[in-house]
Design a protein around this motif. Structure first.
Motif, PDB file in Angstrom:
ATOM      1  N   PRO A 240      -2.060  15.749 -31.638  1.00  7.38           N
ATOM      2  CA  PRO A 240      -1.882  14.341 -31.353  1.00  7.38           C
ATOM      3  C   PRO A 240      -0.309  14.031 -31.166  1.00  7.38           C
ATOM      4  CG  PRO A 240      -3.292  14.569 -33.361  1.00  7.38           C
ATOM      5  CD  PRO A 240      -2.708  15.957 -32.824  1.00  7.38           C
ATOM      6  N   ARG A 241      -0.251  13.184 -30.047  1.00 11.73           N
ATOM      7  CA  ARG A 241       1.023  12.630 -29.639  1.00 11.73           C
ATOM      8  C   ARG A 241       0.941  11.874 -28.445  1.00 11.73           C
ATOM      9  NH1 ARG A 241      -0.101  17.336 -26.961  1.00 11.73           N
ATOM     10  NH2 ARG A 241       0.465  17.783 -24.970  1.00 11.73           N
ATOM     11  N   PRO A 242       2.107  10.929 -28.041  1.00  9.49           N
ATOM     12  CA  PRO A 242       1.923  10.085 -27.029  1.00  9.49           C
ATOM     13  C   PRO A 242       2.334  10.801 -25.706  1.00  9.49           C
ATOM     14  CG  PRO A 242       3.678   9.636 -28.424  1.00  9.49           C
ATOM     15  CD  PRO A 242       3.091  10.819 -29.055  1.00  9.49           C
ATOM     16  N   VAL A 243       1.922  10.248 -24.759  1.00  5.46           N
ATOM     17  CA  VAL A 243       2.250  10.872 -23.389  1.00  5.46           C
ATOM     18  C   VAL A 243       2.444   9.804 -22.424  1.00  5.46           C
ATOM     19  CG1 VAL A 243       1.839  12.311 -21.460  1.00  5.46           C
ATOM     20  CG2 VAL A 243       1.433  13.183 -23.718  1.00  5.46           C
ATOM     21  N   LEU A 244       3.700   9.810 -21.934  1.00 12.01           N
ATOM     22  CA  LEU A 244       3.923   8.733 -20.592  1.00 12.01           C
ATOM     23  C   LEU A 244       3.443   9.144 -19.302  1.00 12.01           C
ATOM     24  CD1 LEU A 244       4.908   5.949 -20.034  1.00 12.01           C
ATOM     25  CD2 LEU A 244       7.316   6.669 -20.002  1.00 12.01           C
ATOM     26  N   LEU A 245       2.589   8.546 -18.570  1.00 15.36           N
ATOM     27  CA  LEU A 245       2.247   9.052 -17.279  1.00 15.36           C
ATOM     28  C   LEU A 245       2.749   7.945 -16.063  1.00 15.36           C
ATOM     29  CD1 LEU A 245      -1.263  10.374 -17.712  1.00 15.36           C
ATOM     30  CD2 LEU A 245       0.978  11.762 -17.853  1.00 15.36           C
ATOM     31  N   GLU A 246       3.381   8.300 -15.163  1.00 15.02           N
ATOM     32  CA  GLU A 246       3.939   7.570 -14.135  1.00 15.02           C
ATOM     33  C   GLU A 246       3.067   7.649 -12.963  1.00 15.02           C
ATOM     34  OE1 GLU A 246       7.452   5.759 -11.222  1.00 15.02           O
ATOM     35  OE2 GLU A 246       8.173   7.209 -12.700  1.00 15.02           O
ATOM     36  N   PHE A 247       2.143   6.919 -12.390  1.00 13.13           N
ATOM     37  CA  PHE A 247       1.289   7.020 -11.165  1.00 13.13           C
ATOM     38  C   PHE A 247       1.829   6.289 -10.136  1.00 13.13           C
ATOM     39  CE2 PHE A 247      -1.816   7.551 -15.147  1.00 13.13           C
ATOM     40  CZ  PHE A 247      -2.511   8.798 -14.643  1.00 13.13           C
ATOM     41  N   LYS A 248       2.545   7.137  -9.109  1.00 12.37           N
ATOM     42  CA  LYS A 248       2.900   6.724  -7.888  1.00 12.37           C
ATOM     43  C   LYS A 248       1.698   6.119  -6.941  1.00 12.37           C
ATOM     44  CE  LYS A 248       7.392   7.958  -8.684  1.00 12.37           C
ATOM     45  NZ  LYS A 248       8.386   7.020  -8.873  1.00 12.37           N
ATOM     46  N   THR A 249       1.610   4.784  -6.695  1.00 19.81           N
ATOM     47  CA  THR A 249       0.622   4.248  -5.904  1.00 19.81           C
ATOM     48  C   THR A 249       1.179   3.205  -5.181  1.00 19.81           C
ATOM     49  OG1 THR A 249      -1.542   3.587  -5.586  1.00 19.81           O
ATOM     50  CG2 THR A 249      -0.305   2.945  -7.480  1.00 19.81           C
ATOM     51  N   PHE A 250       0.617   2.222  -4.703  1.00 16.83           N
ATOM     52  CA  PHE A 250       0.896   1.075  -3.873  1.00 16.83           C
ATOM     53  C   PHE A 250      -0.222  -0.033  -3.824  1.00 16.83           C
ATOM     54  CE2 PHE A 250       2.161  -1.800  -0.284  1.00 16.83           C
ATOM     55  CZ  PHE A 250       3.466  -1.453  -0.538  1.00 16.83           C
ATOM     56  N   ARG A 251       0.297  -1.316  -3.961  1.00 17.72           N
ATOM     57  CA  ARG A 251      -0.520  -2.360  -4.073  1.00 17.72           C
ATOM     58  C   ARG A 251      -0.791  -2.667  -2.468  1.00 17.72           C
ATOM     59  NH1 ARG A 251       2.066  -7.007  -6.425  1.00 17.72           N
ATOM     60  NH2 ARG A 251       1.728  -7.963  -4.300  1.00 17.72           N
ATOM     61  N   ARG A 252      -1.878  -3.013  -1.805  1.00 19.00           N
ATOM     62  CA  ARG A 252      -2.071  -2.958  -0.447  1.00 19.00           C
ATOM     63  C   ARG A 252      -2.457  -4.241  -0.264  1.00 19.00           C
ATOM     64  NH1 ARG A 252      -5.434   2.035   1.027  1.00 19.00           N
ATOM     65  NH2 ARG A 252      -6.132   0.627   2.814  1.00 19.00           N
ATOM     66  N   ARG A 253      -2.913  -5.088  -1.307  1.00 16.77           N
ATOM     67  CA  ARG A 253      -3.288  -6.521  -1.018  1.00 16.77           C
ATOM     68  C   ARG A 253      -2.322  -7.146  -1.952  1.00 16.77           C
ATOM     69  NH1 ARG A 253      -7.321  -6.943   2.105  1.00 16.77           N
ATOM     70  NH2 ARG A 253      -7.502  -9.327   1.898  1.00 16.77           N
ATOM     71  N   GLY A 254      -2.447  -8.566  -2.080  1.00 13.63           N
ATOM     72  CA  GLY A 254      -1.668  -9.581  -2.708  1.00 13.63           C
ATOM     73  C   GLY A 254      -1.865  -9.415  -4.305  1.00 13.63           C
ATOM     74  N   HIS A 255      -0.726 -10.054  -5.134  1.00  5.86           N
ATOM     75  CA  HIS A 255      -0.938 -10.032  -6.368  1.00  5.86           C
ATOM     76  C   HIS A 255      -2.192 -10.376  -6.638  1.00  5.86           C
ATOM     77  CE1 HIS A 255      -0.195 -10.671 -10.465  1.00  5.86           C
ATOM     78  NE2 HIS A 255      -0.593 -11.986 -10.291  1.00  5.86           N
ATOM     79  N   GLU A 256      -2.584 -11.596  -6.172  1.00 11.83           N
ATOM     80  CA  GLU A 256      -4.071 -11.860  -5.970  1.00 11.83           C
ATOM     81  C   GLU A 256      -4.137 -12.459  -4.655  1.00 11.83           C
ATOM     82  OE1 GLU A 256      -4.354 -15.504  -5.979  1.00 11.83           O
ATOM     83  OE2 GLU A 256      -2.278 -15.683  -6.400  1.00 11.83           O
ATOM     84  N   GLU A 257      -5.500 -12.794  -4.182  1.00 12.59           N
ATOM     85  CA  GLU A 257      -5.626 -12.939  -2.867  1.00 12.59           C
ATOM     86  C   GLU A 257      -4.837 -13.878  -2.306  1.00 12.59           C
ATOM     87  OE1 GLU A 257      -7.180 -10.709  -0.701  1.00 12.59           O
ATOM     88  OE2 GLU A 257      -6.836  -9.449  -2.420  1.00 12.59           O
ATOM     89  N   PRO A 265       7.207  -4.973   3.987  1.00 10.76           N
ATOM     90  CA  PRO A 265       7.356  -4.456   5.353  1.00 10.76           C
ATOM     91  C   PRO A 265       6.237  -3.636   5.975  1.00 10.76           C
ATOM     92  CG  PRO A 265       9.125  -3.987   3.700  1.00 10.76           C
ATOM     93  CD  PRO A 265       7.971  -4.490   2.932  1.00 10.76           C
ATOM     94  N   LYS A 266       5.893  -3.822   7.157  1.00 10.79           N
ATOM     95  CA  LYS A 266       4.758  -3.533   7.896  1.00 10.79           C
ATOM     96  C   LYS A 266       4.821  -1.833   7.781  1.00 10.79           C
ATOM     97  CE  LYS A 266       3.675  -7.223  10.948  1.00 10.79           C
ATOM     98  NZ  LYS A 266       3.686  -7.804  12.249  1.00 10.79           N
ATOM     99  N   ASP A 267       5.896  -1.058   8.172  1.00 15.16           N
ATOM    100  CA  ASP A 267       6.047   0.279   8.109  1.00 15.16           C
ATOM    101  C   ASP A 267       5.539   0.817   6.706  1.00 15.16           C
ATOM    102  OD1 ASP A 267       8.334  -0.762   6.868  1.00 15.16           O
ATOM    103  OD2 ASP A 267       9.628   0.799   7.758  1.00 15.16           O
ATOM    104  N   LEU A 268       6.051  -0.080   5.694  1.00 13.34           N
ATOM    105  CA  LEU A 268       5.705   0.311   4.291  1.00 13.34           C
ATOM    106  C   LEU A 268       4.292   0.358   4.065  1.00 13.34           C
ATOM    107  CD1 LEU A 268       6.823   1.195   1.483  1.00 13.34           C
ATOM    108  CD2 LEU A 268       6.940  -0.986   0.698  1.00 13.34           C
ATOM    109  N   MET A 269       3.726  -0.662   4.662  1.00 15.33           N
ATOM    110  CA  MET A 269       2.186  -0.922   4.257  1.00 15.33           C
ATOM    111  C   MET A 269       1.409   0.164   5.098  1.00 15.33           C
ATOM    112  SD  MET A 269      -0.160  -2.802   2.822  1.00 15.33           S
ATOM    113  CE  MET A 269       0.158  -4.505   2.622  1.00 15.33           C
ATOM    114  N   SER A 270       1.709   0.469   6.445  1.00 11.00           N
ATOM    115  CA  SER A 270       1.065   1.500   7.277  1.00 11.00           C
ATOM    116  C   SER A 270       1.434   2.935   6.525  1.00 11.00           C
ATOM    117  CB  SER A 270       1.884   1.452   8.644  1.00 11.00           C
ATOM    118  OG  SER A 270       1.534   0.161   9.294  1.00 11.00           O
ATOM    119  N   ALA A 271       2.406   3.001   5.923  1.00 11.47           N
ATOM    120  CA  ALA A 271       2.615   4.489   5.055  1.00 11.47           C
ATOM    121  C   ALA A 271       1.488   4.619   4.337  1.00 11.47           C
ATOM    122  CB  ALA A 271       4.042   4.619   4.796  1.00 11.47           C
TER     123      ALA A 271
END
Length: 666
Positions: A240-257, A265-271
């Motif tokens: 037993p122990r804690p582990v910290l995970l950082e998942f690199k991802t991207f939010r492709r839609r708004g915070h809420e719609e 930026p458009k190029d960031l979204m396209s990537a």
């Protein structure tokens, strides 16, 4: 067949068989198709709001599949894949989003702000951070039960700026709790980019500051997520122990719609669109002969049919008909009070002894009870109430905590979710301000929201008269009597303190238990030596008379007694409320209808105090019985000063006798 294209993600299947890879794909496809349908329904006005997780499905699905079904997950509002992978019926999810009764909150909360014990999921609240400490509490319960279970909790990169994040990681590290902290670093907190949220290269690096193992994972690579979390979870179950995970991802839609994505930026979204976790994985499966057109079409058709069936069921359900009895009845978990009478053997003890004795006997009675607080273990607490408890019950159940009121209150909530009981000691009631949010927004609201009680007692050493100044002398009960879902108890005598504390621990609802410091060693009384309980919501009538009703609680009870002793000719009902929420309205109204005059004495300052509510109640319910205006006597509208001559001037005690005489002469 899917067209051949270059993959933006590299998959290392290791020992994963075809069946598991297909399950990963299916489990990601399911929330994606549900979301696409939800966006249509949102535009049609058939749901009120939506927080999209499109592009992040690999994290929710991979983490959920890596955990056992009986292990708790605490997701965020973009983790639809957690709920669907745990196989929650879509009819219930859709009913939840439409505010129907068969949802998880009976129309009282929306989107993913819910939990369900049936599926071992604990949903977030809008304040985000508190669920991290709640995960600590669940993990602590697992550690104490030695059941080799893991807890996973999600937050976003924005949430890592909250104090709850740091408190929760510190507690988990100090206590070596089996919890996986999952940060979905998806680029933006609403419209604020990561460059304006933190100044380190990777959030995973923060693990070093807590002595915590941490990893960076490609959050769009479903195979990497599943493999890494599976191995870590299995390792944590063994060690037993804690582990910290950082998942690199991207939010492709708004915070809420409604927010849109114009700030991206458009190029960031396209990537990031090129790194779509589902499109890339589908291509990989096709290229390796694991998935074919027929199977893929069957998956899509089956999921869409399930969506339509779920929607049909949710639409067909009648709308909620408001019922005040139901609403009021769900604020608290039902508590069937059982009186336990003390024996005939008594001894004269102080208030502080009664509380210590009550705690000890409760610990003996409830082996699932944990006490947490600063300096409460070997040191015995600053007031020595828990002195000797470590020797009696061990450090697992009597736990010193770091200075982190929020995380410890949240951990108490987590213990309750996992079927245990918690007592949290505020070293001084003033310090509860650092843990205010989880009390009023998590403990107080959880049963009303999704039928999860908070079996937590928060002990509150409070009050003036000990020359402790502005930060150690408040009597801040009115902060909590205002909040539905909390119970507030405030004894003035050793007998009441011991019996009411026992009931507070028995009660499955959150209780704020106020203990006046000036009474700790100054008030003595004969008290039964064994365990007993006293009911909430029942005032104590200390004196009876026909001239006036004196309504008070806490140290002010003793001020009133002293005044009456100095004026034996005054024939007064003296009511010690003992319980502020619930309040014994019957005792108050009966007395005032008899005497025709009422004076309410409180140590707290006047405005917004409980005396104001009692006064308003008397004006509404007893107006025709009153022979004079209801009088309130309270302390000055200032912070509490330190030096005794200023403190004496501040306290209502110095003004009570004159006010009482004036009202009698009215």
């Amino acid at each position: 067949m899917a067209a051949k294209k270059e993959l933006s993600i590299t998959y290392n299947r290791a020992n994963l068989n075809d069946e598991l890879l297909l399950q990963l794909y299916y489990n990601m496809l399911r929330p994606r198709l549900i979301e696409e349908k939800m966006l249509i329904l949102l535009r049609q006005g058939k749901i009120s709001k939506w927080f999209s997780g499109i592009g992040q499905e690999a994290i929710s699905v991979g983490v959920t599949m890596a955990l056992h079904d009986d292990e708790y997950i605490l997701p965020m509002h973009r983790n639809l894949g957690v709920f669907t992978t745990r196989a929650i019926p879509l009819s219930r999810l859709f009913a939840q989003w439409q505010g129907k009764a068969s949802g998880f909150t009976k129309g009282r909360d929306r989107s993913f702000h819910f939990g369900t014990q049936e599926y071992n999921i604990v949903g977030m609240i809008s304040h985000l951070g508190p669920q991290l400490g709640v995960a600590d509490g669940i993990a602590l319960a697992n550690l104490l039960k030695k059941n080799n279970k893991v807890t996973a909790v999600f937050t976003g990169e924005g949430g890592t700026s909250e104090g709850d994040f740091h408190e929760a990681l510190n507690v988990a590290s100090v206590w070596q709790l089996p919890v996986i902290f999952c940060i979905e670093n998806n680029g933006y907190g609403l419209s604020t980019p990561t460059s304006e949220q933190y100044f380190c290269k990777h959030l995973a690096d923060r693990g070093k500051g807590y002595g915590m193992e941490s990893h960076i994972i490609d959050g769009n690579n479903s195979v990497e997520v599943y493999n890494k979390v599976s191995k870590l979870a299995e390792s944590i179950r063994k060690k037993p122990r804690p582990v910290l995970l950082e998942f690199k991802t991207f939010r492709r839609r708004g915070h809420e719609e409604a927010s849109g994505t114009k700030y991206v930026p458009k190029d960031l979204m396209s990537a990031w669109e090129a790194k779509d976790p589902i499109d890339n994985f589908k291509t990989y499966l096709f290229d390796n002969g694991i998935l074919d057109d027929a199977t893929n079409t069957n998956y899509i058709n089956a999921i869409k049919a399930d969506i339509e069936d779920g929607l049909t069921s949710a639409y067909a359900e009648s709308t909620i008909v408001p019922d005040k009895t139901i609403e009021l009845g769900d604020v608290y978990k039902n508590f069937n009070y059982q009186e336990v009478k003390g024996n005939n053997k008594t001894k004269e003890i102080r208030l502080i002894d009664a509380i210590s004795e009550g705690l000890k006997q409760a610990m003996e009675r409830h082996d699932n009870l944990v006490i947490m607080g600063q300096d409460i273990a070997e040191y015995g607490g600053v007031f020595k109430i828990t002195e000797g408890f470590v020797e009696a019950f061990g450090k697992e159940r009597v736990r010193n905590t770091p200075i982190c009121e929020s995380a410890i209150i949240e951990a108490g909530m987590g213990l309750s979710i996992a079927g245990m009981k918690a007592i949290v000691e505020m070293q001084f009631a003033d310090f509860v301000s650092s843990g205010f949010n989880p009390i009023v927004n998590y403990l107080a609201k959880s049963h009303y929201r999704w039928s999860q009680n908070a079996d937590v007692v928060v002990r509150m050493p409070c009050g003036a008269g000990v020359a402790a100044g502005p930060f150690h002398s408040q009597t801040n009960e009115a902060w909590f009597t205002k909040t539905p879902g909390l119970k507030v108890i405030y004894p003035a005598f050793p007998y009441d303190a011991k019996g009411l504390l026992a009931t507070a621990i028995e009660d499955p609802n959150p209780v704020l238990f106020f203990e006046h410091k000036a009474l700790y060693r100054s008030i003595r009384q004969e008290v039964p030596t064994d365990y007993y309980t006293l009911p909430f919501g029942k005032a104590s009538i200390l004196k009876e008379g026909n001239a006036i009703s004196i309504i008070t609680y806490g140290a002010a009870v003793h001020w009133a007694l002293e005044t009456l002793d100095n004026n034996p000719s005054i024939q007064a009902d003296l009511i010690d409320l003992r319980s502020l929420q619930p309040l014994d309205k019957d005792a108050i109204l009966t007395s005032v209808k008899k005497t025709g005059k009422a004076i309410i004495l409180q140590e707290d300052s006047m405005f917004g105090g409980i005396a104001s509510d009692i006064s308003a109640m008397l004006m509404e319910d007893c107006f025709e019985y009153l022979d004079a205006p209801v009088k309130r006597v309270a302390s000055l509208e200032t912070p509490i000063p330190f030096i005794n001559q200023l403190e004496d001037q501040y306290l209502a005690k110095s003004r009570f006798e004159d006010a009482l005489m004036d009202l009698l002469a009215y």
